[in-house]
Design a protein around this motif. Structure first.
Motif, PDB file in Angstrom:
ATOM      1  N   GLN A   1     -16.022  49.552 -50.111  1.00 29.75           N
ATOM      2  CA  GLN A   1     -15.143  50.077 -51.149  1.00 29.75           C
ATOM      3  C   GLN A   1     -13.724  49.504 -51.041  1.00 29.75           C
ATOM      4  O   GLN A   1     -12.869  49.833 -51.839  1.00 29.75           O
ATOM      5  CB  GLN A   1     -15.113  51.600 -51.093  1.00 29.75           C
ATOM      6  CG  GLN A   1     -16.473  52.237 -51.414  1.00 29.75           C
ATOM      7  CD  GLN A   1     -16.388  53.735 -51.548  1.00 29.75           C
ATOM      8  OE1 GLN A   1     -15.380  54.351 -51.207  1.00 29.75           O
ATOM      9  NE2 GLN A   1     -17.465  54.342 -52.050  1.00 29.75           N
ATOM     10  N   GLN A   2     -13.520  48.643 -50.075  1.00 25.66           N
ATOM     11  CA  GLN A   2     -12.264  47.916 -49.935  1.00 25.66           C
ATOM     12  C   GLN A   2     -12.564  46.455 -49.638  1.00 25.66           C
ATOM     13  O   GLN A   2     -13.580  46.139 -49.010  1.00 25.66           O
ATOM     14  CB  GLN A   2     -11.408  48.491 -48.801  1.00 25.66           C
ATOM     15  CG  GLN A   2     -10.678  49.768 -49.129  1.00 25.66           C
ATOM     16  CD  GLN A   2      -9.716  50.149 -48.023  1.00 25.66           C
ATOM     17  OE1 GLN A   2      -9.959  49.857 -46.846  1.00 25.66           O
ATOM     18  NE2 GLN A   2      -8.604  50.775 -48.384  1.00 25.66           N
TER      19      GLN A   2
ATOM     20  N   GLU B   1      -5.077  45.426 -58.340  1.00 26.32           N
ATOM     21  CA  GLU B   1      -6.197  46.252 -58.779  1.00 26.32           C
ATOM     22  C   GLU B   1      -7.447  45.387 -58.814  1.00 26.32           C
ATOM     23  O   GLU B   1      -7.455  44.322 -59.454  1.00 26.32           O
ATOM     24  CB  GLU B   1      -5.939  46.863 -60.157  1.00 26.32           C
ATOM     25  CG  GLU B   1      -7.035  47.818 -60.586  1.00 26.32           C
ATOM     26  CD  GLU B   1      -6.718  48.503 -61.915  1.00 26.32           C
ATOM     27  OE1 GLU B   1      -7.551  49.315 -62.370  1.00 26.32           O
ATOM     28  OE2 GLU B   1      -5.648  48.211 -62.495  1.00 26.32           O
TER      29      GLU B   1
ATOM     30  N   GLU C   1      -0.531  47.222 -51.532  1.00 30.77           N
ATOM     31  CA  GLU C   1      -1.806  47.341 -52.243  1.00 30.77           C
ATOM     32  C   GLU C   1      -1.654  47.911 -53.649  1.00 30.77           C
ATOM     33  O   GLU C   1      -2.517  47.708 -54.504  1.00 30.77           O
ATOM     34  CB  GLU C   1      -2.782  48.200 -51.439  1.00 30.77           C
ATOM     35  CG  GLU C   1      -2.313  49.617 -51.150  1.00 30.77           C
ATOM     36  CD  GLU C   1      -1.476  49.698 -49.888  1.00 30.77           C
ATOM     37  OE1 GLU C   1      -1.163  50.837 -49.474  1.00 30.77           O
ATOM     38  OE2 GLU C   1      -1.132  48.643 -49.327  1.00 30.77           O
TER      39      GLU C   1
ATOM     40  N   LYS D   1      -5.483  45.066 -47.522  1.00 24.00           N
ATOM     41  CA  LYS D   1      -6.748  45.673 -47.913  1.00 24.00           C
ATOM     42  C   LYS D   1      -6.503  46.479 -49.188  1.00 24.00           C
ATOM     43  O   LYS D   1      -5.576  47.293 -49.239  1.00 24.00           O
ATOM     44  CB  LYS D   1      -7.278  46.580 -46.807  1.00 24.00           C
ATOM     45  CG  LYS D   1      -7.819  45.839 -45.593  1.00 24.00           C
ATOM     46  CD  LYS D   1      -8.439  46.805 -44.608  1.00 24.00           C
ATOM     47  CE  LYS D   1      -9.045  46.060 -43.422  1.00 24.00           C
ATOM     48  NZ  LYS D   1     -10.216  45.246 -43.839  1.00 24.00           N
ATOM     49  N   ILE D   2      -7.332  46.227 -50.223  1.00 20.09           N
ATOM     50  CA  ILE D   2      -7.160  46.945 -51.482  1.00 20.09           C
ATOM     51  C   ILE D   2      -8.486  47.571 -51.883  1.00 20.09           C
ATOM     52  O   ILE D   2      -9.560  47.032 -51.607  1.00 20.09           O
ATOM     53  CB  ILE D   2      -6.641  46.016 -52.597  1.00 20.09           C
ATOM     54  CG1 ILE D   2      -7.641  44.904 -52.887  1.00 20.09           C
ATOM     55  CG2 ILE D   2      -5.274  45.440 -52.238  1.00 20.09           C
ATOM     56  CD1 ILE D   2      -7.261  44.061 -54.104  1.00 20.09           C
ATOM     57  N   PRO D   3      -8.443  48.753 -52.542  1.00 16.08           N
ATOM     58  CA  PRO D   3      -9.674  49.423 -52.960  1.00 16.08           C
ATOM     59  C   PRO D   3     -10.324  48.725 -54.144  1.00 16.08           C
ATOM     60  O   PRO D   3      -9.659  48.069 -54.946  1.00 16.08           O
ATOM     61  CB  PRO D   3      -9.200  50.822 -53.346  1.00 16.08           C
ATOM     62  CG  PRO D   3      -7.766  50.636 -53.730  1.00 16.08           C
ATOM     63  CD  PRO D   3      -7.245  49.528 -52.862  1.00 16.08           C
ATOM     64  N   VAL D   4     -11.651  48.872 -54.241  1.00 17.70           N
ATOM     65  CA  VAL D   4     -12.415  48.321 -55.372  1.00 17.70           C
ATOM     66  C   VAL D   4     -12.849  49.495 -56.251  1.00 17.70           C
ATOM     67  O   VAL D   4     -13.435  50.471 -55.750  1.00 17.70           O
ATOM     68  CB  VAL D   4     -13.643  47.533 -54.889  1.00 17.70           C
ATOM     69  CG1 VAL D   4     -14.450  47.020 -56.084  1.00 17.70           C
ATOM     70  CG2 VAL D   4     -13.215  46.386 -53.995  1.00 17.70           C
ATOM     71  N   ARG D   5     -12.586  49.397 -57.542  1.00 21.10           N
ATOM     72  CA  ARG D   5     -12.948  50.449 -58.488  1.00 21.10           C
ATOM     73  C   ARG D   5     -14.155  50.011 -59.300  1.00 21.10           C
ATOM     74  O   ARG D   5     -14.176  48.901 -59.836  1.00 21.10           O
ATOM     75  CB  ARG D   5     -11.757  50.760 -59.404  1.00 21.10           C
ATOM     76  CG  ARG D   5     -12.002  51.884 -60.399  1.00 21.10           C
ATOM     77  CD  ARG D   5     -10.685  52.304 -61.065  1.00 21.10           C
ATOM     78  NE  ARG D   5     -10.053  51.196 -61.758  1.00 21.10           N
ATOM     79  CZ  ARG D   5     -10.293  50.878 -63.050  1.00 21.10           C
ATOM     80  NH1 ARG D   5     -11.178  51.580 -63.759  1.00 21.10           N
ATOM     81  NH2 ARG D   5      -9.650  49.857 -63.602  1.00 21.10           N
TER      82      ARG D   5
ATOM     83  N   THR E   1     -10.544  42.607 -48.472  1.00 19.12           N
ATOM     84  CA  THR E   1      -9.352  42.024 -47.858  1.00 19.12           C
ATOM     85  C   THR E   1      -8.952  40.780 -48.648  1.00 19.12           C
ATOM     86  O   THR E   1      -9.781  39.892 -48.874  1.00 19.12           O
ATOM     87  CB  THR E   1      -9.614  41.642 -46.390  1.00 19.12           C
ATOM     88  OG1 THR E   1     -10.010  42.814 -45.665  1.00 19.12           O
ATOM     89  CG2 THR E   1      -8.363  41.051 -45.751  1.00 19.12           C
TER      90      THR E   1
END
Length: 314
Positions: free
Chosen positions: A250-251, A272, A268, A231-235, A253
């Protein structure tokens, strides 16, 4: 159908006649082929002792018609005896001349060929050359690979070519257009391990271009790949005017493949993900998610979700 019946004596006389006829024919062929004849053979030319201070380009094809003198037997077998035996032409006189008179090198060529039949003339008998300024340039090597990997195996890192650049020497108007130099094709099937090999470079199509070195060493890292999920954050990016923007999720998969040697270290922080808010002004109701940073050896298999929803506050 009428059948001619011959007596035993007549059959003997006929047999003697045919035998004599065949022997006479064979004798005539031997006598004819034993005579001297002039005949022509198409020959490919290669060059040696190219001038070092002048770049050149031949103004005619690299083949000539060589007139040879030999027996009929040599004429019959000349194609086989001359196969894959190009004629070597000495270019040392191009240092102060713009042409090569082939007939002045006949004796030298005949000595090198060491054949019973001899070359007596060429057509054309003179080679003309166009001269330009010579240029030396470092050019990147481009490996040509056709690799088929076993299932779950793939190239895992940067391909290393040593040396990465070769020195190309030739006419400036030709060399300046060359951006890379290709190797011969490396073709392999069922690859499941690192590849370490030496590859020759492709030969120059023009005889007035030289390449050094002629071979390069190649290393292709190959590993077994496996899947991993994170799971990675979305900017959110490009939001200069609207500070109060809520987006969700906001995340995301992601499922990706990675070499086994990197499996435990990849987390993670190696990735990016962004969503471009400026797309809202272009009519987008959801924002696509883009992976803008990830290890070169990883490959995305699946991403959930692929878009994020958003709300713009006043």
């Amino acid at each position: 159908m009428a059948i001619i019946k011959l007596s035993a004596s007549e059959r003997r006389r006929l047999s003697v006649f045919i035998t004599c006829l065949v022997l006479a024919l064979v004798a005539w062929v031997f006598a004819t082929l034993s005579g001297k004849y002039n005949f022509t053979v198409k020959q490919t030319l290669v060059f040696k002792n190219a001038p070092q201070r002048r770049a050149f380009k031949a103004l005619q094809p690299d083949t000539v018609e060589a007139t040879m003198q030999g027996t009929g037997w040599e004429m019959v077998f000349s194609r086989m005896s001359m196969t894959n035996r190009p004629l070597t032409i000495d270019l040392h006189t191009l240092e102060h001349s713009n042409f090569i008179a082939l007939n002045t090198q006949v004796a030298q060529i005949n000595r090198k060929l060491d054949l019973d039949h001899k070359i007596i003339a060429f057509d054309p008998d003179t080679l003309y050359f166009d001269f330009t300024n010579r240029m030396v340039k470092k050019i990147r090597v481009e490996p040509v690979l056709k690799l088929q990997y076993q299932p779950q195996y793939a190239n895992s890192d940067k391909i290393v070519v040593n040396p990465a650049y070769v020195t190309v020497n030739g006419p400036g108007n030709v060399i300046e257009k060359i951006t890379s130099w290709k190797t011969d094709t490396l073709k392999m099937d069922h690859v499941n391990d690192h590849i370490k090999t030496t590859l020759p470079l492709q030969r120059a199509k023009e005889g007035n271009i030289s390449v050094y070195p002629k071979t390069v060493r190649l290393f292709v890292p190959v590993e077994e790949f496996t899947e991993k999920t994170l799971k990675i954050p979305v900017r959110l990016i490009n939001n200069p005017h609207y500070k109060n923007v809520k987006y969700f999720p906001q995340q995301i998969t992601i499922t990706f493949t990675t070499p086994l040697s990197h499996y435990t270290e990849v987390d993670e922080d190696f990735f990016e993900a962004t969503a471009d808010f400026s797309l809202w002004q272009q009519g987008y109701s959801v924002l696509p998610v883009n992976i803008i940073r990830m290890p070169a050896y990883c490959r995305i298999v699946k991403m959930q979700p692929r878009n994020v929803d958003f709300l713009v506050g006043k």
